[in-house]
Motif scaffolding. Structure first.
Motif, short mmCIF file in Angstrom:
data_model
loop_
_atom_site.label_atom_id
_atom_site.label_comp_id
_atom_site.label_asym_id
_atom_site.label_seq_id
_atom_site.Cartn_x
_atom_site.Cartn_y
_atom_site.Cartn_z
N LEU A 20 0.64 -1.07 0.45
CA LEU A 20 -0.21 0.44 -0.02
C LEU A 20 1.07 1.69 0.20
N TRP A 23 2.44 1.82 -3.38
CA TRP A 23 1.14 1.88 -4.50
C TRP A 23 1.73 2.95 -5.04
N TYR A 272 -10.06 -4.65 4.64
CA TYR A 272 -8.44 -4.33 3.64
C TYR A 272 -9.36 -3.22 2.59
N ARG A 275 -9.59 -0.05 4.50
CA ARG A 275 -8.30 0.50 4.61
C ARG A 275 -7.98 0.85 2.90
N PHE A 276 -8.46 0.20 2.10
CA PHE A 276 -7.53 0.72 0.76
C PHE A 276 -8.09 1.60 -0.03
N GLU A 279 -6.89 5.14 1.97
CA GLU A 279 -5.48 5.09 1.65
C GLU A 279 -6.07 6.43 -0.10
N GLU A 338 -9.29 -1.58 -8.13
CA GLU A 338 -8.47 -1.17 -7.53
C GLU A 338 -8.31 -1.72 -5.99
N THR A 339 -8.89 -1.81 -5.42
CA THR A 339 -8.34 -2.15 -4.17
C THR A 339 -9.27 -4.08 -3.93
N ILE A 342 -4.98 -4.38 -5.28
CA ILE A 342 -4.27 -4.22 -4.08
C ILE A 342 -4.54 -5.48 -2.94
N PHE A 343 -5.69 -5.51 -3.38
CA PHE A 343 -6.04 -7.23 -1.75
C PHE A 343 -5.56 -8.28 -2.77
N HIS A 346 -2.29 -8.78 -1.70
CA HIS A 346 -1.58 -8.98 -0.41
C HIS A 346 -2.31 -10.10 -0.66
#
Length: 398
Positions: A20, A23, A272, A275-276, A279, A338-339, A342-343, A346
């Protein structure tokens, strides 16, 4: 250690950096084939990947890596259990009872020459009192929380079957370096040194203080509280095969946990996602702030709509995005692709967590061997109850 570090080293660009915070540049470290495969998974497939068992037809490089990590982190198990009576379990929650029953079974056959023991972070002294009862040891329980020790003394006073030689509570913090008041408790072939869940560098302090002990038992945890330059590697073999550890990698090592329930996995996804999205919102609304740490929030906020979560975090940070609740929800929906990406990064990065933890523990086990101990590295606790379940068991020759 040699095989595991060789397998991990080529992928350090994934496990050594925060996804993150870096990113979107961090996504470049992930092979396109891996991301395409992960994006094809449904929720059941995501859960399977989170378990380290990728469904379907994953890329060959991913399958080979996961098979190798699984083989090299499949540590043997200690199977014994010392059942406790109803009286003995008083004051123990389910997790503590599970741990104590297994630790007692582990200690029994390995500590026949032990007459005295010291426990780091002994709290109320439940392990101490049961070791006194089962092994008739003189027992010193060290903790820096005086209130917990007072509760332990009170519990012993009210116990139905008081010990012949009750545990001795010592109010102190165990630290690296000389401590004349407690150091003698760790030295002597008839002494055992116990440390259940020794946070970060405390495990190394225990090992160094216990170099002349007859027996040592250590469970490590909280690796993210270590300092890379100071605390690893510590063995000769570890130094010869050193990995580029970072604080981000140490934090990842604390995350190794298998077999999440369906509800736990769903909550993780929800946490997640919030949070993502937050951000990405902070970056676009307050670019001058750089990376914004949202911080841990109460569980209720993660199960609430994103707008509720975002407004709480913004208020906590003293920020005003000047967005209505519908606008915040619309933003979360807009960045959802997009999130999710990112997940998925992870999920892939988390596959390295257990291996990094095992490298840290093997380094400590090798240090103990270099100090002249016979060392076992065993899984002891059910990871669903106690995820930091690997014991370092060090004994002196008879």
């Amino acid at each position: 250690m040699e095989a595991l570090t060789a397998l991990l080293r080529p992928w350090s660009g994934l496990w050594s950096r925060s996804i993150l915070q870096n990113w979107p540049e961090s996504a470049a470290a992930y092979p396109d084939a891996w991301l395409s495969y992960a994006e094809s998974l449904d929720e059941a497939g995501e859960r399977a990947l989170d378990e380290g068992v990728p469904p379907g037809d994953p890329p060959e490089s991913l399958r080979t890596l996961l098979d190798g990590l699984q083989a090299l982190t499949a540590l043997p198990w200690h199977e014994g259990v010392q059942p406790l009576t109803v009286t003995e379990t008083q004051g123990l929650n389910a997790k503590k009872r599970h741990e104590v029953e297994r630790v007692l079974a582990l200690l029994g056959p390995r500590t026949r020459g032990i007459r005295e023991a010291v426990d780091i972070g002994g709290g109320m002294g439940h392990l101490a009192r049961l070791c006194v009862k089962h092994f008739d040891w003189i027992f010193h329980s060290i903790d820096r929380d005086a209130a917990l020790q007072d509760k332990g003394r009170d519990w012993l006073r009210r116990a139905r079957t008081p010990a012949r030689e009750p545990p001795r509570f010592i109010h102190a913090s165990v630290e690296d370096g000389p401590q004349p008041g407690i150091d003698p408790l760790f030295s002597g072939r008839e002494r055992a040194s116990l440390g259940l869940h020794t946070c970060g560098p405390l495990a190394l302090a225990q090992i160094r203080k216990s170099q002349e002990a007859g027996f040592l038992l250590n469970f490590g945890c909280c690796y993210d509280t270590m300092e890379v330059a100071r605390d690893l590697p510590v063995s000769r073999v570890g130094k010869a095969h050193a990995l580029p550890f970072t604080q981000h990698a140490l934090f990842l090592a604390t995350r190794s946990r298998h077999h999440k329930s369906e509800a736990e996995f769903a909550l993780m996804k929800r946490v997640y996602a919030h949070r993502f999205a937050f951000e990405l919102l902070a970056r676009r609304t307050f670019p001058e702030r750089g990376f914004v740490r949202a911080g841990d929030a109460p569980k209720a906020l993660y199960t609430a709509p994103f707008a509720v979560y975002a407004r709480d975090r913004l208020e906590r940070l003293g920020l005003d995005a000047r967005m209505t609740a519908p606008e915040l929800e619309a933003f979360a929906a807009f960045v959802r692709p997009e999130t999710r990406r990112i997940f998925l990064c992870h999920l892939l990065r988390d596959r390295f967590a257990r291996a990094l933890e095992v490298v840290i523990l093997l380094d400590r086990a090798l240090l103990l061997e270099e100090l002249g101990f016979r060392v076992e590295v065993l899984q002891v606790f059910d990871p669903s109850l106690s995820p930091r379940n690997v014991a370092l068991i060090a004994s002196r020759a008879s």
